[in-house]
Design a protein around this motif. Structure first.
Motif, PDB file in Angstrom:
ATOM      1  N   PHE A 115       0.859  -1.175   0.000  1.00 34.32           N
ATOM      2  CA  PHE A 115       0.000   0.000   0.000  1.00 34.32           C
ATOM      3  C   PHE A 115       0.896   1.226   0.000  1.00 34.32           C
ATOM      4  O   PHE A 115       1.908   1.259   0.714  1.00 34.32           O
ATOM      5  N   PRO A 116       0.569   2.230  -0.790  1.00 33.41           N
ATOM      6  CA  PRO A 116       1.431   3.419  -0.849  1.00 33.41           C
ATOM      7  C   PRO A 116       1.560   4.106   0.518  1.00 33.41           C
ATOM      8  O   PRO A 116       0.593   4.175   1.277  1.00 33.41           O
ATOM      9  N   ILE A 117       2.723   4.575   0.800  1.00 32.34           N
ATOM     10  CA  ILE A 117       2.947   5.345   2.026  1.00 32.34           C
ATOM     11  C   ILE A 117       3.009   6.811   1.606  1.00 32.34           C
ATOM     12  O   ILE A 117       4.014   7.285   1.083  1.00 32.34           O
ATOM     13  N   CYS A 118       1.890   7.470   1.777  1.00 34.99           N
ATOM     14  CA  CYS A 118       1.772   8.876   1.417  1.00 34.99           C
ATOM     15  C   CYS A 118       0.559   9.436   2.155  1.00 34.99           C
ATOM     16  O   CYS A 118      -0.150   8.704   2.841  1.00 34.99           O
ATOM     17  N   SER A 119       0.317  10.714   2.017  1.00 42.20           N
ATOM     18  CA  SER A 119      -0.777  11.339   2.767  1.00 42.20           C
ATOM     19  C   SER A 119      -2.159  10.878   2.293  1.00 42.20           C
ATOM     20  O   SER A 119      -3.101  10.869   3.077  1.00 42.20           O
ATOM     21  N   ARG A 120      -2.298  10.497   1.022  1.00 42.39           N
ATOM     22  CA  ARG A 120      -3.602  10.054   0.499  1.00 42.39           C
ATOM     23  C   ARG A 120      -3.409   8.821  -0.383  1.00 42.39           C
ATOM     24  O   ARG A 120      -3.533   8.878  -1.605  1.00 42.39           O
ATOM     25  N   PRO A 121      -3.144   7.672   0.243  1.00 43.25           N
ATOM     26  CA  PRO A 121      -2.866   6.461  -0.545  1.00 43.25           C
ATOM     27  C   PRO A 121      -4.038   6.007  -1.406  1.00 43.25           C
ATOM     28  O   PRO A 121      -3.835   5.521  -2.521  1.00 43.25           O
ATOM     29  N   PHE A 122      -5.274   6.189  -0.927  1.00 45.97           N
ATOM     30  CA  PHE A 122      -6.426   5.784  -1.735  1.00 45.97           C
ATOM     31  C   PHE A 122      -6.548   6.670  -2.977  1.00 45.97           C
ATOM     32  O   PHE A 122      -6.929   6.184  -4.046  1.00 45.97           O
ATOM     33  N   ALA A 123      -6.243   7.935  -2.826  1.00 47.48           N
ATOM     34  CA  ALA A 123      -6.273   8.847  -3.974  1.00 47.48           C
ATOM     35  C   ALA A 123      -5.218   8.448  -5.003  1.00 47.48           C
ATOM     36  O   ALA A 123      -5.440   8.547  -6.207  1.00 47.48           O
ATOM     37  N   GLN A 124      -4.081   7.992  -4.531  1.00 49.24           N
ATOM     38  CA  GLN A 124      -3.016   7.564  -5.441  1.00 49.24           C
ATOM     39  C   GLN A 124      -3.408   6.296  -6.190  1.00 49.24           C
ATOM     40  O   GLN A 124      -3.126   6.159  -7.377  1.00 49.24           O
ATOM     41  N   LEU A 125      -4.072   5.349  -5.509  1.00 46.90           N
ATOM     42  CA  LEU A 125      -4.431   4.072  -6.133  1.00 46.90           C
ATOM     43  C   LEU A 125      -5.707   4.122  -6.963  1.00 46.90           C
ATOM     44  O   LEU A 125      -5.848   3.363  -7.919  1.00 46.90           O
ATOM     45  N   ALA A 126      -6.655   4.945  -6.584  1.00 44.65           N
ATOM     46  CA  ALA A 126      -7.982   4.938  -7.207  1.00 44.65           C
ATOM     47  C   ALA A 126      -7.955   5.002  -8.737  1.00 44.65           C
ATOM     48  O   ALA A 126      -8.675   4.237  -9.393  1.00 44.65           O
ATOM     49  N   PRO A 127      -7.152   5.874  -9.362  1.00 43.11           N
ATOM     50  CA  PRO A 127      -7.156   5.925 -10.833  1.00 43.11           C
ATOM     51  C   PRO A 127      -6.770   4.593 -11.488  1.00 43.11           C
ATOM     52  O   PRO A 127      -7.242   4.289 -12.587  1.00 43.11           O
ATOM     53  N   ASP A 128      -5.957   3.792 -10.812  1.00 39.43           N
ATOM     54  CA  ASP A 128      -5.576   2.485 -11.361  1.00 39.43           C
ATOM     55  C   ASP A 128      -6.793   1.590 -11.562  1.00 39.43           C
ATOM     56  O   ASP A 128      -6.758   0.655 -12.366  1.00 39.43           O
TER      57      ASP A 128
END
Length: 161
Positions: A30-43
């Protein structure tokens, strides 16, 4: 912490075409960032809120029994231990509450075995774990069996859906 009140799944669960790629991806990290769901959602062709809602649904329905980080607590200077108890059915709910009340309890699982409650404790030291185990015994009136790690095995298991 895992919810021991979720239904155990003994039959296959129907997953829709969007859930399978999400579950496959979550097994990779899972991405380690402030908004991981936002980073993954476009995928997945989803909005951040839609991905969050899907993961929440998978967790609530029992498809995901745990969703959260795993730490190597020993690398951080701490300790952990697997523990088990034989809990009479009539005392199950009160024992779950007593055990899960402790912040040292990372997760807790019900098993079909003489030792039917299994949980993991994580703390700053083995002394704190031993103290917590003794406290749980006093609070529940039941023996707690500790299974400290003797050796670590690293393996990766990914179940392609």
């Amino acid at each position: 912490m895992t919810n021991t009140n979720l239904p155990l799944r003994h039959t296959p669960v129907e997953l829709d075409a969007a859930d399978r790629p999400i579950l496959n991806r979550l097994q990779e990290g899972f991405p380690i960032c402030s908004r991981p769901f936002a980073q993954l959602a476009p995928d997945f062709g989803l909005k951040e809120s839609e991905l969050i809602a899907r993961v929440q649904h998978l967790h609530r329905s029992g498809v995901l029994t745990r969703f959260g980080p795993l730490f190597q607590i020993e690398a951080l200077g701490g300790a952990y231990c697997l523990a088990a108890m034989a809990v009479p059915e009539k005392r199950w709910e009160s024992t779950v509450k007593a055990v899960n009340r402790h912040p040292e309890v990372a997760h807790n699982y019900r098993r079909t075995h003489a030792l039917n409650m299994w949980f993991v404790l994580a703390a700053a030291s083995m002394l704190e774990i031993e103290s917590c185990l003794r406290t749980i015994e006093v609070e529940t009136g039941l023996p707690v069996f500790a299974f400290p790690k003797e050796r670590e095995y690293l393996l990766s298991l990914k179940l392609e859906l």
